[in-house]
Scaffold this motif. Structure first.
Motif, short mmCIF file in Angstrom:
data_model
loop_
_atom_site.label_atom_id
_atom_site.label_comp_id
_atom_site.label_asym_id
_atom_site.label_seq_id
_atom_site.Cartn_x
_atom_site.Cartn_y
_atom_site.Cartn_z
N GLY A 144 -2.10 -0.80 8.15
CA GLY A 144 -1.94 -0.66 6.70
C GLY A 144 -0.49 -0.47 6.33
O GLY A 144 0.01 -1.04 5.35
N HIS A 145 0.22 0.32 7.15
CA HIS A 145 1.65 0.53 6.92
C HIS A 145 2.41 -0.78 7.12
O HIS A 145 3.19 -1.21 6.27
CB HIS A 145 2.19 1.59 7.89
CG HIS A 145 3.69 1.71 7.86
ND1 HIS A 145 4.33 2.70 7.16
CD2 HIS A 145 4.65 0.93 8.42
CE1 HIS A 145 5.65 2.53 7.29
NE2 HIS A 145 5.87 1.47 8.06
N ALA A 166 4.84 -3.00 4.88
CA ALA A 166 6.26 -2.88 5.25
C ALA A 166 6.93 -4.25 5.39
O ALA A 166 8.05 -4.45 4.94
CB ALA A 166 6.41 -2.09 6.55
N VAL A 167 6.22 -5.22 6.00
CA VAL A 167 6.85 -6.52 6.23
C VAL A 167 7.08 -7.25 4.90
O VAL A 167 8.03 -8.03 4.77
CB VAL A 167 6.04 -7.41 7.21
CG1 VAL A 167 5.84 -6.69 8.53
CG2 VAL A 167 4.71 -7.84 6.64
N SER A 197 -6.40 1.95 4.49
CA SER A 197 -5.94 2.27 3.14
C SER A 197 -5.02 3.49 3.14
O SER A 197 -4.10 3.58 2.33
CB SER A 197 -7.11 2.45 2.17
OG SER A 197 -7.97 3.47 2.62
N ARG A 198 -5.22 4.40 4.09
CA ARG A 198 -4.33 5.56 4.18
C ARG A 198 -2.92 5.14 4.58
O ARG A 198 -1.93 5.58 3.99
CB ARG A 198 -4.90 6.57 5.21
CG ARG A 198 -4.03 7.77 5.42
CD ARG A 198 -4.81 9.03 5.75
NE ARG A 198 -5.81 8.89 6.79
CZ ARG A 198 -5.57 9.02 8.10
NH1 ARG A 198 -4.36 9.34 8.52
NH2 ARG A 198 -6.53 8.89 8.97
N GLY A 199 -2.81 4.28 5.59
CA GLY A 199 -1.49 3.79 6.02
C GLY A 199 -0.78 3.01 4.92
O GLY A 199 0.42 3.17 4.69
N LEU A 256 2.83 4.45 2.48
CA LEU A 256 4.10 3.72 2.30
C LEU A 256 4.29 3.34 0.84
O LEU A 256 5.39 3.46 0.30
CB LEU A 256 4.11 2.47 3.19
CG LEU A 256 5.41 1.66 3.16
CD1 LEU A 256 6.59 2.51 3.63
CD2 LEU A 256 5.30 0.40 3.99
N ALA A 257 3.21 2.92 0.17
CA ALA A 257 3.31 2.54 -1.25
C ALA A 257 3.83 3.70 -2.09
O ALA A 257 4.67 3.52 -2.98
CB ALA A 257 1.95 2.07 -1.76
#
Ligand code: ADP
Ligand code: MG
Length: 316
Positions: free
Chosen positions: A65-66, A70-71, A104-106, A110-111
């Motif tokens: 998720g992160h 991130a990409v 969804s947590r990851g 970041l969001a």
């Protein structure tokens, strides 16, 4: 009982991330409605991650998720944009609530760091794939493109290279990867602050997703110039002594998500401020000159004059 597509959206995605004043309509209607700031340019980027190609099928869903987000943020960073909105198209083989919760947590963690709002998406059944579109804003005079490098400009990178590629190589060989290497592979940090700080300083910029050689190669091509870089100046993740391994991890490993950019010599002194402001190291690794491709000038043993594009090609 299995959740419907609407239950999934309701339970795992609607509650995500901050609600921004410039989102007039978010998740729940046919389109999202946004009110960009007058005078700003929109920067939009989409990336798809496919299971088995971009990530290992058994990867930790929090990390996935992160990384999926991130990409995409890394692409906005490379243009100097500030991220604002994101949409998420998920293709899932089955409804696995544990997976959805963690993914969804990851994603949300970041969001939140960037006050990014999830504004919509699509949810379908099929082989696991994640498509994310991020939208950012920037001032017209802040835009960083690949094509802006000039003869004599310095070639720079943020951070260091090769950690993610080295971690992946170890994992694929069935060896344990050191914690910091694994962290770099699973939780890359998009250089959003560095990209914004480089606006008005850098002449060209790209994010390193396919490896330094491939991505710097794109700047060379777009700017119609050659890059001369020095191996001894490239900050490498670890001391890789084997030439072939050095090429495979540090020079063309990919998954670094650092920025590679060019800066006129006259603005070299401003790089120190950017480092101070962002806490991310910046290193000058070479110079743009007349010509084509990339040459590594201080390592004749590597015998490399690369014509560009040594990255992962999906349809080769
Ligand atoms: P439509 O059939 O009109 O395309 P959908 O049923 O696909 O609508 O989606 C309903 C709403 O939920 C839309 O606002 C859509 O943007 C949103 N949505 C669907 N999937 C996701 C998701 N994975 N993440 C966030 N929003 C989603
Ligand atoms: Mg839909």
């Amino acid at each position: 009982m299995s959740l419907s597509e609407f239950d999934i959206i309701q339970q795992y995605f609607s509650p995500l991330t901050t609600s921004r004043a410039d989102v007039l309509t978010g998740i729940g209607d046919d389109c999202a409605l946004l009110a960009p700031q007058p005078g700003k340019i929109l920067a939009i980027s989409t990336d798809t991650l496919v299971s088995g190609i971009h990530f290992l099928p058994d990867v930790d869903p929090v990390a996935l998720g992160h990384k999926a987000l991130a990409v995409n943020l890394s692409d906005l960073a490379a243009m100097g944009a500030t991220p604002c909105w994101v949409s998420l198209a998920l293709t899932l083989p089955e409804v696995n609530e544990n997976w959805l919760r963690q993914f969804s947590r990851g994603f949300a963690a970041l969001a939140e760091q960037y006050e990014l709002q999830l504004i919509g998406g699509d949810t379908t059944r099929g082989p696991l794939a994640i498509t994310i579109t991020v939208h950012g804003q920037l001032d017209p005079e802040q835009v960083l493109k690949r094509s802006g490098a000039k003869n004599g400009d310095l070639v720079c990178i943020s951070g260091k290279l090769g950690e993610a590629a080295l971690a992946l190589k170890k994992i694929l060989n069935g060896e344990p990867a050191a914690e910091d290497l694994k962290e770099a592979l699973d939780y890359p940090i998009p250089r959003v602050h560095t990209g914004r700080a480089l606006a008005g300083i850098a002449s060209a910029c790209i994010d390193i997703s396919d490896g330094l050689l491939a991505d710097l190669g794109h700047i060379c091509e777009a700017s119609s110039l050659k890059a001369e870089i020095r191996k001894d100046d490239i900050p490498a993740a670890v001391d890789v002594s084997d030439g072939q391994e050095y090429i495979e991890t540090v020079l063309s490993g990919g998954d670094d998500y650092e920025l590679c950019f060019t800066v006129p010599e006259s603005r070299r002194n401003l790089l120190e401020n950017v480092q101070q402001q962002t806490g991310v190291a910046i290193t000058v690794i070479g110079r743009m000159i007349e010509g084509q491709g990339i040459e590594i000038v201080d390592a004749p043993d590597l015998k490399l004059t690369i014509a560009a594009n040594t990255g992962y090609l999906h349809f080769k």
